[in-house]
Each structure stands twice: as structure tokens, then as C-alpha cells.
Design an enzyme around this catalytic site. Sequence first.
Site, PDB file in Angstrom:
ATOM      1  N   LYS A   1     -72.743 -23.193   5.121  1.00 60.88           N
ATOM      2  CA  LYS A   1     -72.217 -24.269   4.264  1.00 60.88           C
ATOM      3  C   LYS A   1     -72.598 -25.605   4.864  1.00 60.88           C
ATOM      4  O   LYS A   1     -72.765 -25.723   6.087  1.00 60.88           O
ATOM      5  CB  LYS A   1     -70.689 -24.178   4.175  1.00 60.88           C
ATOM      6  CG  LYS A   1     -70.123 -24.867   2.951  1.00 60.88           C
ATOM      7  CD  LYS A   1     -70.315 -24.023   1.720  1.00 60.88           C
ATOM      8  CE  LYS A   1     -69.743 -24.648   0.480  1.00 60.88           C
ATOM      9  NZ  LYS A   1     -69.706 -23.668  -0.622  1.00 60.88           N
TER      10      LYS A   1
HETATM   11  P1  NAD Z   1     -67.339 -30.608  -9.190  1.00 65.89           P
HETATM   12  O1  NAD Z   1     -67.582 -31.755  -8.299  1.00 65.89           O
HETATM   13  O2  NAD Z   1     -68.246 -30.351 -10.324  1.00 65.89           O
HETATM   14  O3  NAD Z   1     -65.855 -30.704  -9.813  1.00 65.89           O
HETATM   15  C1  NAD Z   1     -64.728 -30.829  -9.029  1.00 65.89           C
HETATM   16  C2  NAD Z   1     -63.547 -31.180  -9.925  1.00 65.89           C
HETATM   17  O4  NAD Z   1     -62.374 -31.242  -9.119  1.00 65.89           O
HETATM   18  C3  NAD Z   1     -63.678 -32.527 -10.615  1.00 65.89           C
HETATM   19  O5  NAD Z   1     -63.042 -32.444 -11.888  1.00 65.89           O
HETATM   20  C4  NAD Z   1     -62.884 -33.466  -9.686  1.00 65.89           C
HETATM   21  O6  NAD Z   1     -62.389 -34.606 -10.363  1.00 65.89           O
HETATM   22  C5  NAD Z   1     -61.773 -32.522  -9.268  1.00 65.89           C
HETATM   23  N1  NAD Z   1     -61.163 -32.897  -7.993  1.00 65.89           N
HETATM   24  C6  NAD Z   1     -61.784 -33.362  -6.865  1.00 65.89           C
HETATM   25  N2  NAD Z   1     -60.877 -33.622  -5.911  1.00 65.89           N
HETATM   26  C7  NAD Z   1     -59.675 -33.296  -6.454  1.00 65.89           C
HETATM   27  C8  NAD Z   1     -58.356 -33.354  -5.985  1.00 65.89           C
HETATM   28  N3  NAD Z   1     -58.064 -33.798  -4.753  1.00 65.89           N
HETATM   29  N4  NAD Z   1     -57.367 -32.947  -6.831  1.00 65.89           N
HETATM   30  C9  NAD Z   1     -57.629 -32.484  -8.062  1.00 65.89           C
HETATM   31  N5  NAD Z   1     -58.854 -32.414  -8.560  1.00 65.89           N
HETATM   32  C10 NAD Z   1     -59.856 -32.819  -7.770  1.00 65.89           C
HETATM   33  O7  NAD Z   1     -67.229 -29.333  -8.222  1.00 65.89           O
HETATM   34  P2  NAD Z   1     -67.441 -27.807  -8.583  1.00 65.89           P
HETATM   35  O8  NAD Z   1     -68.844 -27.451  -8.282  1.00 65.89           O
HETATM   36  O9  NAD Z   1     -66.855 -27.537  -9.918  1.00 65.89           O
HETATM   37  O10 NAD Z   1     -66.564 -27.131  -7.429  1.00 65.89           O
HETATM   38  C11 NAD Z   1     -65.149 -26.966  -7.572  1.00 65.89           C
HETATM   39  C12 NAD Z   1     -64.671 -25.927  -6.574  1.00 65.89           C
HETATM   40  O11 NAD Z   1     -65.374 -24.690  -6.806  1.00 65.89           O
HETATM   41  C13 NAD Z   1     -64.920 -26.260  -5.106  1.00 65.89           C
HETATM   42  O12 NAD Z   1     -63.865 -25.715  -4.336  1.00 65.89           O
HETATM   43  C14 NAD Z   1     -66.217 -25.512  -4.787  1.00 65.89           C
HETATM   44  O13 NAD Z   1     -66.363 -25.227  -3.417  1.00 65.89           O
HETATM   45  C15 NAD Z   1     -65.992 -24.259  -5.600  1.00 65.89           C
HETATM   46  N6  NAD Z   1     -67.218 -23.533  -5.927  1.00 65.89           N
HETATM   47  C16 NAD Z   1     -68.232 -24.132  -6.634  1.00 65.89           C
HETATM   48  C17 NAD Z   1     -69.357 -23.395  -6.968  1.00 65.89           C
HETATM   49  C18 NAD Z   1     -70.466 -23.974  -7.804  1.00 65.89           C
HETATM   50  O14 NAD Z   1     -71.357 -23.203  -8.194  1.00 65.89           O
HETATM   51  N7  NAD Z   1     -70.448 -25.235  -8.152  1.00 65.89           N
HETATM   52  C19 NAD Z   1     -69.484 -22.063  -6.538  1.00 65.89           C
HETATM   53  C20 NAD Z   1     -68.426 -21.479  -5.822  1.00 65.89           C
HETATM   54  C21 NAD Z   1     -67.298 -22.230  -5.534  1.00 65.89           C
END
Ligand code: NAD
Length: 423
Positions: free
Chosen positions: A113
Site C-alpha cells: 500500500k
Molecule cells: P473516494 O475518494 O472515491 O471516496 C471517498 C468518499 O468518502 C468520498 O465521498 C469522501 O467525501 C468520503 N470521505 C472521506 N473522508 C471521510 C470522512 N472522514 N468521513 C466520511 N466520509 C469521508 O475513495 P474510494 O476509492 O471510494 O475509497 C473508499 C474506501 O474504499 C477507502 O477505505 C478505500 O481504501 C476503500 N477501497 C477502495 C477501492 C477502490 O477500488 N477504489 C478498493 C478497495 C477498497
Amino acid sequence: MWMSGATAGPDYTELETVTTNYRMAAEDLGLPDDLRTVLAQPYREVTAQVPVRMDGGGLRVFTAYRVQHSGALGPFKGGLRFHPMVDLDEVRALAAAMTWKTALVDLPFGGGKGGVTLVRRDHSDAELQRASRGVMRALQKVLGPQRDIMAPDMGTGPAEMAWLMDEYARLVGHAPAIVTGKPEALGGTCGRVEATGLGVAITAREAAREMGLDVAGARVVVQGFGNVGSHAAEFLADLGARVVAVSDVDGGVYHPEGLDLPELLRRCRAGITGHHGMDVERITNEEMLALPCEILVPAAVGGVLHAGNADRVRARLIVEGANTPTTPGADVVFAERGVTVVPDILANAGGVIVSYFEWVQNLQNVRWTRRKVDDELRERLTRAFGIIHRRSLHDSVSLRDAAHRVAVERVAAALRLRGFDLF
Ligand code: NAD
């Protein structure tokens, strides 16, 4: 990082959560001490300086981290996060979780990561491009299509992946498999952007079926309406669910009868802020966790469900779109209350599975159809869910414990076969 709310904060940090889940599995499996020690800590950690020229002429120096946890099953694989709360412990936690995730869904990858501590919305595209290129220059020596492959995570997407790939091409030569989650025009795969959200919906449906819960008509609350959350909401709505609340970092919106999801998605994807003209109630991120619903999808940050608020959760099923949203303290409460949790290392594995498909296509110089990507994703996730579900019944443990047992067993077996103790 974890979210603060009106109640007490989380009882475990993300690193403590990941470490506790691993230690419990290692203990239950009776893993020997030497193996246990190797897997308890990362193989390699890099902290690097990334100086970036700002549009106004000044210089900002960011810190980039890359942690490679275990390469027992193949090259390290894991996202790159741009977020203000990124620190080394968070990246350590997420890297270890990637080791268990890739093993669980049977990918030939280890876990890694990366992260940069920055506030994405404070920067122009040009600054983000310079930062992404700086990250590649700083980390290039430990990366490679057969060594460590980055992908999007919070705060990064196809654009950052394109810049990372281009910088690698300048330094080493053209190698699209150096990152996944690229734009399709640059060798990205179709279906990658939606993959994690689709995986959340697929695993939610599998778990709901085992619980006798009908997804059609079920009320769904989604915390975090970014890449994962918005697509999860969309795919769950396709299955007939009623999405009653969604949120972003600034708070959430709620309608007990169901939100106008197409309109919310349209506004979100057009970058429109505010909910002018929409029939919704504003709520905080903490309040939404306690809303009446059948399915809760935390899809933002870690540690939001903890011992201090778990008893207020009213969902019957929690499907972890985010990484480490639930602390071990909350897990105890959910087990007592009979709340089913589909753990992050399964529920959000859709992203890394389709990243693997992208890597395979890049190495073979072929392109898959959307149908092939989605069918293979469905097949892999459904198979993994079945294995974990059967293990949880057999061992009389939660899906999380069963998932960690299966994953730790596989990685430990690979280390043994490699002769890890005779290096
Ligand atoms: P992103 O940046 O597209 O979206 C994140 C969302 O969370 C946004 O709506 C943001 O406003 C909100 N957010 C950020 N900080 C926050 C807080 N303190 N409280 C409430 N909401 C908050 O990110 P993503 O890619 O959708 O990732 C979201 C989660 O999923 C993360 O934990 C990431 O590690 C996990 N994840 C993502 C992927 C991927 O393919 N993108 C894969 C596996 C896991």
C-alpha cells in the site's frame, strides 16, 4: 485514519485492528512462532520526500509512503492513497490487509500500500500531476510490473494512474502493467472503476441470501459516496434495494422512503455540491450509522464502527466497502447482537480482482470484454464467499475470522514452500 463523531472515538487504530485480526487467526491456526513473526511485520517500508512546485511558484514537500507487507504469493499489489490523514501506521495496516485480501480471493499477488499526506481538493490537476510523477520518481526502485503494482485508492483515480505510468515509461521504458486502474485508452480495463462497488453488491447479495434477507426492497445506508460507495449504491439499487441515505466527508442526506439515486449520482459525477431542490433530510456521518435499515455499507474511512457506537447500529447486515471500518471492539458487539459483517478483505476485493485482470491483459497485450470482466469477477467473488461461509459454519466463527483463517493459511503455506527459514 479514523473518523471523529459525536461519540467516543474508535477503541482500536487501523493498525491495531488489522494486527488483531491477523493475530487471532494465527493463534487459532496454531501458526509456529517463526512464521508468525515474519507475517506480523512488513517486508519493506519506504518513506520518501516528494518536492512539488506549486502553480503559484512556491515549493511544497510532501511525504510518500510505500509499504510492502508480504510477497509470498507474488508481486506486491495495493493502492496509492492521497488523503490528509495518511501516515506510516495507516499504510502498514492497509498493506497487511492487502496480503490477506489477495490471498483470500486467490490472486498471484502479495500485499502492499502507498499513500501521500495531502488534501486533494486543495490542489490543481497540474499540481496533482507533479505530485504523482514525484511519487513514481521517489519509489521507482521498489516498484515494477513483477515487483510491486500500484492502483487507485482514496483520493486517486485513473488520471493519477496515467501520470504514474507515464513517469515510469520515461524512467524505465513503456510498461503499462506497472499500475492498474489506468484510463482504458492507456491499457486500463473496462469495468475497473465500478469493480469495487460491484463486488460490494455481489457479496451483499450472497450474504443476504444466507441470512434469508431479501435485497429487493431492503433499505440501504451508504457512508462515503465516492468511487466505491456510489457504485455500490447503484448496483444494490439495480438489485431492487432502496438506498435511503448516503454521505460524503461533509455529511449525509436521508429519505426514509428512498433517495432519488439517479439525481444524486448525476450531481455527484458533475461535481455539483449541495442538494438544492431535493427532498432530503441533512444528517451527520455519525447519525447515519444509526439509521433504521437492513444493510449498512461503510465506504469511506477506517474505524467508523467501534465499541462506542456499535450497539446503536440497526442494520442486520454490514458490508465493508471501506478498509477496516469496524474495530475488533465493534465486532464483539455485532457477534453478540447477531449482526452479520461481510469483512473488507472480501467485500471490497472486487477492485483488486479486476486490477489483476488488467495486469493480465497488459502482460498479454489483449483486451477483455466487459462481459468477461464482470462474469469472472462474479465467479471469483461468489466462490470466495462460498469458501468463507462454509469455513465460518465449520469453525463456528464470524465471516471475518473465517476469512482471515483461510488467508493466513494460504500465505503461511506459500512461505513454507518457498523455504522462508533457509534464506
Ligand atoms: P473516494 O475518494 O472515491 O471516496 C471517498 C468518499 O468518502 C468520498 O465521498 C469522501 O467525501 C468520503 N470521505 C472521506 N473522508 C471521510 C470522512 N472522514 N468521513 C466520511 N466520509 C469521508 O475513495 P474510494 O476509492 O471510494 O475509497 C473508499 C474506501 O474504499 C477507502 O477505505 C478505500 O481504501 C476503500 N477501497 C477502495 C477501492 C477502490 O477500488 N477504489 C478498493 C478497495 C477498497
